[in-house]
Design a protein around this motif. Structure first.
Motif, short mmCIF file in Angstrom:
data_model
loop_
_atom_site.label_atom_id
_atom_site.label_comp_id
_atom_site.label_asym_id
_atom_site.label_seq_id
_atom_site.Cartn_x
_atom_site.Cartn_y
_atom_site.Cartn_z
N UNK A 281 0.66 -1.16 -0.09
CA UNK A 281 0.03 0.06 0.16
C UNK A 281 1.05 1.08 0.08
N UNK A 282 2.06 1.62 0.97
CA UNK A 282 2.83 2.42 0.52
C UNK A 282 3.74 2.59 -0.80
N UNK A 283 3.80 1.45 -1.47
CA UNK A 283 4.64 1.32 -2.54
C UNK A 283 3.46 2.10 -3.39
N UNK A 284 2.92 2.07 -3.51
CA UNK A 284 1.05 2.71 -3.99
C UNK A 284 1.28 3.85 -4.02
N UNK A 285 0.91 4.07 -2.71
CA UNK A 285 0.97 5.08 -2.64
C UNK A 285 1.77 6.71 -3.33
N UNK A 286 2.88 5.42 -2.92
CA UNK A 286 4.47 7.07 -3.62
C UNK A 286 4.44 6.55 -5.01
N UNK A 287 3.51 5.30 -5.70
CA UNK A 287 3.79 6.17 -7.37
C UNK A 287 2.74 6.84 -7.74
N UNK A 288 1.88 6.93 -7.17
CA UNK A 288 0.35 8.01 -7.23
C UNK A 288 0.94 9.10 -7.13
N UNK A 289 1.81 9.57 -6.08
CA UNK A 289 2.45 10.28 -5.81
C UNK A 289 3.39 11.25 -6.93
N UNK A 290 3.96 10.02 -6.95
CA UNK A 290 4.88 10.31 -8.38
C UNK A 290 4.26 11.07 -9.80
N UNK A 291 3.30 10.00 -10.22
CA UNK A 291 2.42 9.91 -10.89
C UNK A 291 1.93 12.04 -10.83
N UNK A 292 1.46 11.85 -10.05
CA UNK A 292 0.88 13.64 -9.38
C UNK A 292 1.46 14.68 -9.94
N UNK A 293 3.37 14.05 -9.19
CA UNK A 293 4.27 15.64 -9.51
C UNK A 293 4.28 15.38 -10.70
N UNK A 294 4.46 14.11 -11.67
CA UNK A 294 4.74 14.65 -12.60
C UNK A 294 4.02 15.33 -13.85
N UNK A 295 2.83 14.85 -13.51
CA UNK A 295 1.73 15.67 -13.65
C UNK A 295 1.74 16.99 -13.91
N UNK A 296 2.17 17.54 -13.04
CA UNK A 296 2.38 18.93 -12.56
C UNK A 296 3.38 19.53 -12.91
N UNK A 297 4.43 18.87 -13.09
CA UNK A 297 5.44 19.44 -13.83
C UNK A 297 5.42 19.73 -15.12
N UNK A 298 4.48 18.39 -15.74
CA UNK A 298 4.50 18.84 -17.22
C UNK A 298 3.08 18.99 -17.08
N UNK A 299 2.21 20.45 -16.52
CA UNK A 299 1.10 20.63 -17.15
C UNK A 299 1.56 22.26 -18.07
N UNK A 300 0.76 22.72 -18.82
CA UNK A 300 0.64 23.91 -19.10
C UNK A 300 0.10 24.88 -18.77
N UNK A 301 0.95 26.31 -19.13
CA UNK A 301 0.10 26.84 -18.25
C UNK A 301 -0.78 27.38 -18.79
N UNK A 302 -1.81 27.62 -18.51
CA UNK A 302 -3.63 27.85 -18.81
C UNK A 302 -3.92 29.57 -18.65
N UNK A 303 -4.28 30.15 -19.61
CA UNK A 303 -4.65 31.16 -20.33
C UNK A 303 -5.28 31.52 -18.87
N UNK A 304 -5.37 32.37 -17.67
CA UNK A 304 -6.40 32.81 -17.52
C UNK A 304 -7.45 34.00 -17.70
N UNK A 305 -8.57 32.94 -17.29
CA UNK A 305 -10.11 33.78 -17.59
C UNK A 305 -10.28 34.63 -16.86
N UNK A 306 -11.62 35.65 -17.12
CA UNK A 306 -12.35 36.59 -15.78
C UNK A 306 -12.02 38.07 -15.62
N UNK A 307 -11.75 39.15 -14.90
CA UNK A 307 -10.92 40.07 -14.50
C UNK A 307 -9.81 40.17 -14.26
N UNK A 308 -9.45 40.19 -14.93
CA UNK A 308 -8.27 41.03 -14.82
C UNK A 308 -7.32 42.61 -14.30
N UNK A 309 -6.90 42.49 -13.32
CA UNK A 309 -6.15 43.57 -12.41
C UNK A 309 -5.45 44.98 -13.36
#
Length: 150
Positions: A122-150
């Motif tokens: 279970x601990x190994x599985x948890x670390x695998x999921x955490x690694x996947x989430x970190x990879x997804x965040x690292x590969x995340x493209x910056x999105x254009x923000x919508x809405x009111x801008x100051x």
């Protein structure tokens, strides 16, 4: 054990011990005792396990297994044989208790081992999921923000 040694332990003569065996043949099946043949007796004497054939009482000796010794202690009528019979029974009871207690401890240890193995997975599985989430965040493209801008 040889009949002569048992006779000493039971504090009876070897002849008396053999008499009791002869009188109770149904109480001594083959896996309780057997008699050495000439060749086996010669080997014992030649290997100096026994000083001479005379030390065996002048006849081919009987050899008793642990079951045969217990049965013999019940058949031979001597105070020492009775004490040994009681002692053997007490030892068997204490051994059964010991093994029973150890068995439950072993079962508990095995259960703990199984839980640890499952926890490790279970601990190994948890670390695998955490690694996947970190990879997804690292590969995340910056999105254009919508809405009111100051």
């Amino acid at each position: 054990m040889l009949d002569g040694d048992l006779a000493k332990m039971f504090k009876v003569t070897p002849r008396r011990l053999r008499e009791q065996v002869a009188r109770n043949p149904d109480k001594f099946p083959e896996h309780f005792m057997f008699r050495l043949n000439e060749v086996e007796t010669e080997i014992m004497v030649s290997q100096n396990a026994i000083p001479s054939k005379q030390a065996l009482g002048g006849s081919l000796p009987y050899v008793f297994t642990e079951h045969g010794i217990l049965q013999l202690s019940n058949v031979v009528k001597s105070e020492k044989a009775t004490q040994m019979s009681i002692k053997i029974i007490e030892i068997f009871v204490s051994m059964r208790e010991f093994f029973s207690n150890n068995l439950s401890s072993k079962i508990d240890i095995e259960e703990i081992k199984k839980r640890l193995v499952n926890n490790d997975k279970n601990v190994e599985l948890l670390f695998n999921y955490l690694d996947e989430m970190i990879e997804m965040q690292d590969n995340k493209v910056e999105r254009i923000k919508i809405g009111y801008k100051k």
